[in-house]
Design an enzyme around this catalytic site. Structure first.
Site, PDB file in Angstrom:
ATOM      1  N   GLY A 171       7.241 -11.865  15.348  1.00  0.00           N
ATOM      2  CA  GLY A 171       8.701 -11.685  15.312  1.00  0.00           C
ATOM      3  C   GLY A 171       9.062 -10.544  14.376  1.00  0.00           C
ATOM      4  O   GLY A 171      10.074 -10.581  13.678  1.00  0.00           O
ATOM      5  N   GLY A 225      12.478  -8.814  14.363  1.00  0.00           N
ATOM      6  CA  GLY A 225      13.651  -9.697  14.222  1.00  0.00           C
ATOM      7  C   GLY A 225      14.342  -9.545  12.876  1.00  0.00           C
ATOM      8  O   GLY A 225      13.929  -8.778  11.991  1.00  0.00           O
ATOM      9  N   LEU A 235      14.759 -11.612  10.260  1.00  0.00           N
ATOM     10  CA  LEU A 235      14.099 -12.011   9.014  1.00  0.00           C
ATOM     11  C   LEU A 235      13.168 -10.919   8.505  1.00  0.00           C
ATOM     12  O   LEU A 235      13.163 -10.562   7.316  1.00  0.00           O
ATOM     13  CB  LEU A 235      13.306 -13.307   9.252  1.00  0.00           C
ATOM     14  CG  LEU A 235      12.561 -13.829   8.044  1.00  0.00           C
ATOM     15  CD1 LEU A 235      13.515 -14.396   7.015  1.00  0.00           C
ATOM     16  CD2 LEU A 235      11.565 -14.910   8.450  1.00  0.00           C
ATOM     17  N   ARG A 272       7.530  -8.647  21.219  1.00  0.00           N
ATOM     18  CA  ARG A 272       7.537  -8.415  22.661  1.00  0.00           C
ATOM     19  C   ARG A 272       7.779  -6.949  23.039  1.00  0.00           C
ATOM     20  O   ARG A 272       7.300  -6.472  24.047  1.00  0.00           O
ATOM     21  CB  ARG A 272       8.652  -9.253  23.273  1.00  0.00           C
ATOM     22  CG  ARG A 272       8.187 -10.170  24.363  1.00  0.00           C
ATOM     23  CD  ARG A 272       9.320 -11.049  24.775  1.00  0.00           C
ATOM     24  NE  ARG A 272       9.788 -11.823  23.626  1.00  0.00           N
ATOM     25  CZ  ARG A 272       9.956 -13.126  23.629  1.00  0.00           C
ATOM     26  NH1 ARG A 272       9.710 -13.808  24.714  1.00  0.00           N
ATOM     27  NH2 ARG A 272      10.366 -13.775  22.577  1.00  0.00           N
ATOM     28  N   LYS A 314      11.366 -21.859   7.852  1.00  0.00           N
ATOM     29  CA  LYS A 314      12.291 -22.920   8.230  1.00  0.00           C
ATOM     30  C   LYS A 314      13.160 -22.434   9.390  1.00  0.00           C
ATOM     31  O   LYS A 314      13.260 -21.218   9.544  1.00  0.00           O
ATOM     32  CB  LYS A 314      13.153 -23.343   7.030  1.00  0.00           C
ATOM     33  CG  LYS A 314      13.708 -22.139   6.265  1.00  0.00           C
ATOM     34  CD  LYS A 314      15.128 -22.255   5.896  1.00  0.00           C
ATOM     35  CE  LYS A 314      16.085 -22.242   7.018  1.00  0.00           C
ATOM     36  NZ  LYS A 314      16.859 -21.014   7.212  1.00  0.00           N
ATOM     37  N   HIS A 332      12.877 -20.235   1.073  1.00  0.00           N
ATOM     38  CA  HIS A 332      12.972 -19.186   0.047  1.00  0.00           C
ATOM     39  C   HIS A 332      13.849 -19.593  -1.131  1.00  0.00           C
ATOM     40  O   HIS A 332      13.782 -18.978  -2.193  1.00  0.00           O
ATOM     41  CB  HIS A 332      13.406 -17.845   0.657  1.00  0.00           C
ATOM     42  CG  HIS A 332      14.867 -17.730   0.970  1.00  0.00           C
ATOM     43  ND1 HIS A 332      15.426 -18.245   2.099  1.00  0.00           N
ATOM     44  CD2 HIS A 332      15.881 -17.130   0.303  1.00  0.00           C
ATOM     45  CE1 HIS A 332      16.721 -17.970   2.122  1.00  0.00           C
ATOM     46  NE2 HIS A 332      17.032 -17.296   1.036  1.00  0.00           N
ATOM     47  N   LYS A 364      14.078 -18.827  -5.632  1.00  0.00           N
ATOM     48  CA  LYS A 364      15.229 -18.261  -6.346  1.00  0.00           C
ATOM     49  C   LYS A 364      15.041 -18.459  -7.850  1.00  0.00           C
ATOM     50  O   LYS A 364      14.722 -19.558  -8.304  1.00  0.00           O
ATOM     51  CB  LYS A 364      16.529 -18.956  -5.920  1.00  0.00           C
ATOM     52  CG  LYS A 364      16.896 -18.709  -4.477  1.00  0.00           C
ATOM     53  CD  LYS A 364      18.002 -17.693  -4.363  1.00  0.00           C
ATOM     54  CE  LYS A 364      18.362 -17.475  -2.919  1.00  0.00           C
ATOM     55  NZ  LYS A 364      19.061 -16.246  -2.652  1.00  0.00           N
ATOM     56  N   GLU A 381      29.260 -19.007   2.373  1.00  0.00           N
ATOM     57  CA  GLU A 381      29.002 -17.607   2.729  1.00  0.00           C
ATOM     58  C   GLU A 381      30.232 -17.038   3.414  1.00  0.00           C
ATOM     59  O   GLU A 381      30.819 -17.697   4.275  1.00  0.00           O
ATOM     60  CB  GLU A 381      27.808 -17.519   3.671  1.00  0.00           C
ATOM     61  CG  GLU A 381      26.507 -17.888   3.003  1.00  0.00           C
ATOM     62  CD  GLU A 381      25.343 -17.809   3.977  1.00  0.00           C
ATOM     63  OE1 GLU A 381      24.478 -16.956   3.798  1.00  0.00           O
ATOM     64  OE2 GLU A 381      25.328 -18.609   4.930  1.00  0.00           O
ATOM     65  N   HIS A 397      17.513 -25.642   2.091  1.00  0.00           N
ATOM     66  CA  HIS A 397      18.052 -25.101   0.842  1.00  0.00           C
ATOM     67  C   HIS A 397      18.853 -26.156   0.065  1.00  0.00           C
ATOM     68  O   HIS A 397      18.689 -26.313  -1.144  1.00  0.00           O
ATOM     69  CB  HIS A 397      18.952 -23.892   1.101  1.00  0.00           C
ATOM     70  CG  HIS A 397      18.302 -22.816   1.932  1.00  0.00           C
ATOM     71  ND1 HIS A 397      16.942 -22.660   2.011  1.00  0.00           N
ATOM     72  CD2 HIS A 397      18.832 -21.824   2.705  1.00  0.00           C
ATOM     73  CE1 HIS A 397      16.665 -21.642   2.812  1.00  0.00           C
ATOM     74  NE2 HIS A 397      17.790 -21.115   3.239  1.00  0.00           N
TER      75      HIS A 397
END
Ligand code: BG6
Length: 475
Positions: free
Chosen positions: A11, A14, A16, A45, A147, A177, A181, A215, A239
């Protein structure tokens, strides 16, 4: 890190990879953290050459340091569902081993939408890629899995079984992640290295706990991914659970991987599940207005972009202390905070002098401006006695002149050095999925009524009512 490695990113084109992994790898490269010989192979791909892949990273590819870093990037075109790409990958990885004259460590990073995990794992197994470089040297192989780890408890268990058939536990890195932190890690130091907080960190002193995960942005370019998961799975199962664990956990026996994971697992296990029949009362499910018009979101989608709930932890330390949690997209600001609201004692002596509604609040800000704030009550300057609240604070930037290590940099550093302390163990995941799955079940049973909220507000009015009815307020 000294020894050569190859990291295959499934991926790789993508979101991330583009927004988190590559920037973090570039920083580590600039800080000379990466060895002289390393190879990053993007597996996706699209039809791209190595050079096209190297130029694929927008602004990042324009940075001056990029040109040296990008010499380490390679590309393998592959459909996750077909063997062909994996066979091409084998050739590529073998050529690196040959060049180095040794079996170099292989990291397989699954940065794809979760529905591809099983397929990729199947091929890693059937093509023997998981075995390392063909000599049964699987100790040099690690798998990194992002995740959301599954869709619910059942699928998480199935995925875990599959993983553990192919890899040993020491090879498996289940990423959240938030564990990387800086402020979340500091919670342990803050609570257990300072003698003054632990004595009051319990039901005798704490009135309640609030956690906000807000957010400003909506789903942006991630409509397809997000629409398939919703906010409860996207940030709630992982998270938020880690934030809750940092508040509720006991002091580990030692600062080692297993002791720390034991305590994290124990506290997550002791969260009292909201039973499906209680969900309508204890959980608010919202969607921002016009979410269904976002790119790649299904028309008429029923996916939630906001969730709020109330629950308790059943532990000696915190039983009876309510936790109020809310998480949402398109909120008024970016803010991830944990607030410990202490019992108000001001009125005992100062009732007539204007006690603030809420007294001491300890706020741990995970972002932005990572730091810790303590709200105290003080006498207002002047000849008359009157009270007011004031803030004492510590921020990383002010105290240490740095924001610290970015979470994905820390995640990668730990993967490279084989340190699993800040990665999930399967029992932690199972307990958090158990909690989340009961909410999902409740939604299924009551038709999961969505409350629509206006972008830029703190979610549906029901989220206010959730806390108002207990005589409390969101901070
Ligand atoms: C990701 C979620 O795991 O975390 C995103 O998939 C969310 O939806 C992000 O925006 C938040 O991470 P951070 O580090 O920006 O707080």
């Amino acid at each position: 890190m000294q020894s050569a490695f190859v990291m295959v990113i499934f991926g790789a084109t993508g979101d991330l990879s583009q927004n988190r992994l590559m920037p973090a790898l570039l920083t580590l490269f600039n800080q000379n953290f990466l060895p002289k010989d390393f190879y990053i192979v993007g597996f996706s791909r699209r039809e791209l050459s190595d050079d096209e892949f190297r130029e694929h990273f927008g602004e990042l590819s324009q940075k001056p340091e990029w040109s040296d870093f990008s010499k380490h990037l390679y590309y393998q075109k592959g459909d996750f569902t077909k063997e062909q790409g994996y066979l091409g990958l084998i050739k590529k990885l073998n050529s690196f081993d040959k060049k180095m004259g040794a079996c170099i460590t292989r990291f397989f990073y699954l940065a794809t939408p979760p529905e591809n995990y099983e397929m990729i794992l199947n091929f890693l197994s059937s093509t023997e890629l998981a075995e390392g470089c063909g000599q049964g040297s699987n100790k040099w192989t690690r798998v990194i899995i992002e995740k959301p780890f599954g869709k619910d408890l059942e699928t998480a268990i199935t995925l875990d079984k599959k993983l553990s058939k192919i890899f040993e536990e020491k090879q498996i890195f289940r990423v959240d992640h938030y564990l990387g932190k800086e402020t979340l890690q500091n919670m342990l130091a803050f609570r257990f290295a300072n003698g003054i907080f632990e004595p009051v960190w319990n039901k005798n002193f704490i009135d309640h706990v609030q956690i906000t995960f807000a957010e400003k942005k909506g789903v942006e370019a991630r409509g397809k991914f997000f629409d398939g998961v919703g906010i409860l799975r996207d940030v709630g199962q992982n998270h938020l659970m880690q934030l809750i664990a940092a508040v509720g956990m006991e002091m580990p026996k030692s600062f080692t991987k297993e002791d720390l994971r034991d305590e994290r697992a124990r506290v997550i296990r002791s969260i009292k599940c909201i039973e499906p029949k209680e969900v309508a009362k204890e959980v608010v499910r919202g969607q921002y207005q016009d979410y269904i018009k976002e790119k790649d979101v299904l028309p008429g989608s029923n996916t939630e972009t906001f969730v709020a709930f109330k629950f308790n932890i059943e532990s000696e330390r915190l039983s009876g202390v309510p936790f109020y949690v809310r998480a949402g997209k398109k909120m008024p600001k970016d803010e991830v905070t944990i607030s410990i609201v202490f019992l108000q004692t001001c009125h005992i002596l100062f009732k007539e002098y204007g006690c603030p509604e809420m007294g001491n609040v300890l706020t741990i800000k995970i972002q932005p401006d990572e730091g810790i704030y303590l709200r105290v009550i003080a006498k207002k300057p002047g000849s008359k006695l009157a009270l007011e609240t004031a803030d004492m604070h510590f921020t990383y930037e002010e105290s240490f002149m740095t924001k610290g290590t970015e979470a994905y940099e820390k995640v990668l550093i730990d993967i490279f050095s084989g340190d699993q302390m800040l990665f999930n163990r399967s029992d932690e995941l199972a307990s958090s999925w158990e909690f989340i799955t009961k909410i999902l079940k409740g939604w299924e049973e009551d038709g999961s009524k969505l409350k629509i909220y206006t972008p830029g507000t703190w979610g549906p009015k029901e989220a206010q009512e959730l806390i108002d009815r207990d005589g409390r307020k969101w901070l």
